[in-house]
Write a protein that holds these residues in place. Structure first.
Motif, PDB file in Angstrom:
ATOM      1  N   UNK A  35       6.315   3.939  -1.782  1.00  0.00           N
ATOM      2  CA  UNK A  35       6.272   4.219  -3.357  1.00  0.00           C
ATOM      3  C   UNK A  35       7.102   3.219  -4.466  1.00  0.00           C
ATOM      4  N   UNK A  36       8.236   2.911  -3.765  1.00  0.00           N
ATOM      5  CA  UNK A  36       9.115   2.060  -4.776  1.00  0.00           C
ATOM      6  C   UNK A  36       8.844   0.766  -4.667  1.00  0.00           C
ATOM      7  N   UNK A  37       8.256   0.035  -3.688  1.00  0.00           N
ATOM      8  CA  UNK A  37       7.941  -1.256  -3.664  1.00  0.00           C
ATOM      9  C   UNK A  37       6.969  -1.629  -2.745  1.00  0.00           C
ATOM     10  N   UNK A  38       5.945  -0.957  -2.396  1.00  0.00           N
ATOM     11  CA  UNK A  38       4.942  -1.042  -1.378  1.00  0.00           C
ATOM     12  C   UNK A  38       5.585  -1.525  -0.062  1.00  0.00           C
ATOM     13  N   UNK A  39       4.369  -2.462   0.698  1.00  0.00           N
ATOM     14  CA  UNK A  39       4.764  -2.724   1.942  1.00  0.00           C
ATOM     15  C   UNK A  39       6.125  -3.578   2.367  1.00  0.00           C
ATOM     16  N   UNK A  40       6.363  -4.509   1.158  1.00  0.00           N
ATOM     17  CA  UNK A  40       7.477  -5.233   1.383  1.00  0.00           C
ATOM     18  C   UNK A  40       8.777  -4.668   1.593  1.00  0.00           C
ATOM     19  N   UNK A  67       2.925   0.779  12.042  1.00  0.00           N
ATOM     20  CA  UNK A  67       2.685   2.009  12.706  1.00  0.00           C
ATOM     21  C   UNK A  67       3.304   3.027  11.803  1.00  0.00           C
ATOM     22  N   UNK A  68       4.580   2.473  11.187  1.00  0.00           N
ATOM     23  CA  UNK A  68       5.258   3.615  10.426  1.00  0.00           C
ATOM     24  C   UNK A  68       4.656   3.802   9.058  1.00  0.00           C
ATOM     25  N   UNK A  69       4.074   2.896   8.665  1.00  0.00           N
ATOM     26  CA  UNK A  69       3.366   2.851   7.163  1.00  0.00           C
ATOM     27  C   UNK A  69       2.228   3.596   7.296  1.00  0.00           C
ATOM     28  N   UNK A  70       1.343   3.595   8.582  1.00  0.00           N
ATOM     29  CA  UNK A  70       0.192   4.205   8.797  1.00  0.00           C
ATOM     30  C   UNK A  70       0.307   5.618   8.876  1.00  0.00           C
ATOM     31  N   UNK A  71       1.339   5.967   9.666  1.00  0.00           N
ATOM     32  CA  UNK A  71       1.776   7.594   9.652  1.00  0.00           C
ATOM     33  C   UNK A  71       2.160   8.154   8.409  1.00  0.00           C
ATOM     34  N   UNK A  72       3.004   7.355   7.574  1.00  0.00           N
ATOM     35  CA  UNK A  72       3.647   7.630   6.429  1.00  0.00           C
ATOM     36  C   UNK A  72       2.442   7.845   5.412  1.00  0.00           C
ATOM     37  N   UNK A  73       1.201   7.021   5.369  1.00  0.00           N
ATOM     38  CA  UNK A  73       0.376   7.323   4.502  1.00  0.00           C
ATOM     39  C   UNK A  73      -0.437   8.664   4.825  1.00  0.00           C
ATOM     40  N   UNK A 112       0.014   9.370  -7.047  1.00  0.00           N
ATOM     41  CA  UNK A 112      -0.504   8.232  -8.048  1.00  0.00           C
ATOM     42  C   UNK A 112       0.301   7.081  -8.095  1.00  0.00           C
ATOM     43  N   UNK A 113       1.537   7.362  -7.850  1.00  0.00           N
ATOM     44  CA  UNK A 113       2.293   6.183  -8.036  1.00  0.00           C
ATOM     45  C   UNK A 113       2.243   5.305  -6.421  1.00  0.00           C
ATOM     46  N   UNK A 114       2.252   6.247  -5.694  1.00  0.00           N
ATOM     47  CA  UNK A 114       2.317   5.681  -4.249  1.00  0.00           C
ATOM     48  C   UNK A 114       1.082   4.718  -4.176  1.00  0.00           C
ATOM     49  N   UNK A 115      -0.067   5.277  -4.187  1.00  0.00           N
ATOM     50  CA  UNK A 115      -1.289   4.648  -4.225  1.00  0.00           C
ATOM     51  C   UNK A 115      -1.569   3.457  -5.027  1.00  0.00           C
ATOM     52  N   UNK A 116      -0.835   3.433  -6.037  1.00  0.00           N
ATOM     53  CA  UNK A 116      -0.872   2.274  -7.375  1.00  0.00           C
ATOM     54  C   UNK A 116       0.041   1.344  -6.632  1.00  0.00           C
ATOM     55  N   UNK A 117       0.994   1.510  -6.215  1.00  0.00           N
ATOM     56  CA  UNK A 117       2.121   0.470  -5.527  1.00  0.00           C
ATOM     57  C   UNK A 117       1.295  -0.053  -4.498  1.00  0.00           C
ATOM     58  N   UNK A 118       0.802   0.731  -3.556  1.00  0.00           N
ATOM     59  CA  UNK A 118       0.215   0.117  -2.351  1.00  0.00           C
ATOM     60  C   UNK A 118      -1.083  -0.943  -2.613  1.00  0.00           C
ATOM     61  N   UNK A 119      -1.748  -0.208  -3.469  1.00  0.00           N
ATOM     62  CA  UNK A 119      -3.042  -1.094  -3.990  1.00  0.00           C
ATOM     63  C   UNK A 119      -2.457  -2.460  -4.482  1.00  0.00           C
ATOM     64  N   UNK A 127      -1.509  -6.694   6.482  1.00  0.00           N
ATOM     65  CA  UNK A 127      -1.321  -5.601   7.235  1.00  0.00           C
ATOM     66  C   UNK A 127      -1.480  -4.199   6.433  1.00  0.00           C
ATOM     67  N   UNK A 128      -0.873  -4.348   5.302  1.00  0.00           N
ATOM     68  CA  UNK A 128      -0.960  -2.955   4.552  1.00  0.00           C
ATOM     69  C   UNK A 128      -2.287  -2.799   4.002  1.00  0.00           C
ATOM     70  N   UNK A 129      -3.112  -4.104   3.866  1.00  0.00           N
ATOM     71  CA  UNK A 129      -4.361  -4.030   3.087  1.00  0.00           C
ATOM     72  C   UNK A 129      -5.201  -3.227   3.995  1.00  0.00           C
ATOM     73  N   UNK A 130      -5.328  -3.540   5.381  1.00  0.00           N
ATOM     74  CA  UNK A 130      -6.074  -2.717   6.235  1.00  0.00           C
ATOM     75  C   UNK A 130      -6.038  -1.287   6.413  1.00  0.00           C
TER      76      UNK A 130
END
Length: 218
Positions: A35-40, A67-73, A112-119, A127-130
């Motif tokens: 949420x703070x900075x996206x995948x990077x 894998x960690x990001x996927x489970x976090x989502x 909302x913040x998490x989705x906006x940052x990830x998008x 990787x995060x796009x997929x």
């Protein structure tokens, strides 16, 4: 991309049984970083440090930050576990609104913040796009498609032509609505997506398009 980290260790790993509370702490830390900075902003080291555990503890559970990001989502319920809303004949509008509100969780600022940052970061991170496409965009397409398919079954909408059946009901119309919702979160200068936005998209974009396309086919 599918993951199933529950009670899973990477090949060859050993040790004590998984602690669900520790899993939860690590996933919460990963969600905060995303949420703070996206995948990077997410790394195994940072997730471990924020959760107050050793890096080896994280690697025993997840083999990579993808894998960690996927489970976090999934843990953040970005689009997991949602169902197409079914109310009944003549209620297609409300079914569409309720279904999209369920996925968007417009009353949840952290969501909302998490989705906006990830998008925003997904455009530069394959990787995060997929992950975002599978967990969020494709889920919206599927759920709206199910609502429209049910409306066709009960006679509220005419059936699509054979050329569209393989891609889902009213696939172009769904894409237009989903694209506008994503646009709101990408380029509206931090403006939160609200219920009014969802209602506007349903009333001014989605319903007119599916109704017009239905008239064209008749």
């Amino acid at each position: 991309m599918k993951t199933d980290s529950s009670w899973r260790r990477p090949p060859g790993a050993s040790g004590p049984a998984r602690d669900p509370e520790l899993d939860e702490k690590i996933l919460r830390s990963a969600i905060e970083l995303l949420a703070e900075g996206g995948f990077p902003a997410l790394s195994m080291d940072k997730a471990a440090a924020r959760a107050g555990v050793g890096k080896a503890t994280v690697y025993r559970r997840w083999r990579s930050r993808v894998e960690l990001a996927a489970d976090a989502l999934d843990r953040a319920a970005v689009a997991a576990g949602h169902r197409a809303v079914r109310i009944g004949p003549g209620r297609l509008r409300q079914e569409l609104i309720d279904t999209l509100m369920q996925v968007e969780q417009c009353t949840s600022a952290p969501h909302n913040e998490l989705v906006a940052t990830l998008l925003a970061t997904a455009r530069h991170q394959p990787e995060i796009f997929a992950l975002v496409r599978e967990r969020y965009v494709d889920t919206m397409h599927r759920l709206v498609g199910e609502v429209l398919a049910h409306a066709v079954e009960r006679g509220d909408l005419p059936p699509p032509p054979p050329s569209e059946e393989s891609d889902g009901k009213c696939a172009i119309e769904i894409s237009a609505a989903v694209a506008l919702l994503i646009h709101w979160q990408l380029v509206r200068d931090g403006e939160a997506l609200t219920e009014d936005h969802v209602i506007s998209v349903v009333d001014r974009i989605l319903l007119p398009l599916v109704s017009r396309s239905g008239q064209d086919r008749m």
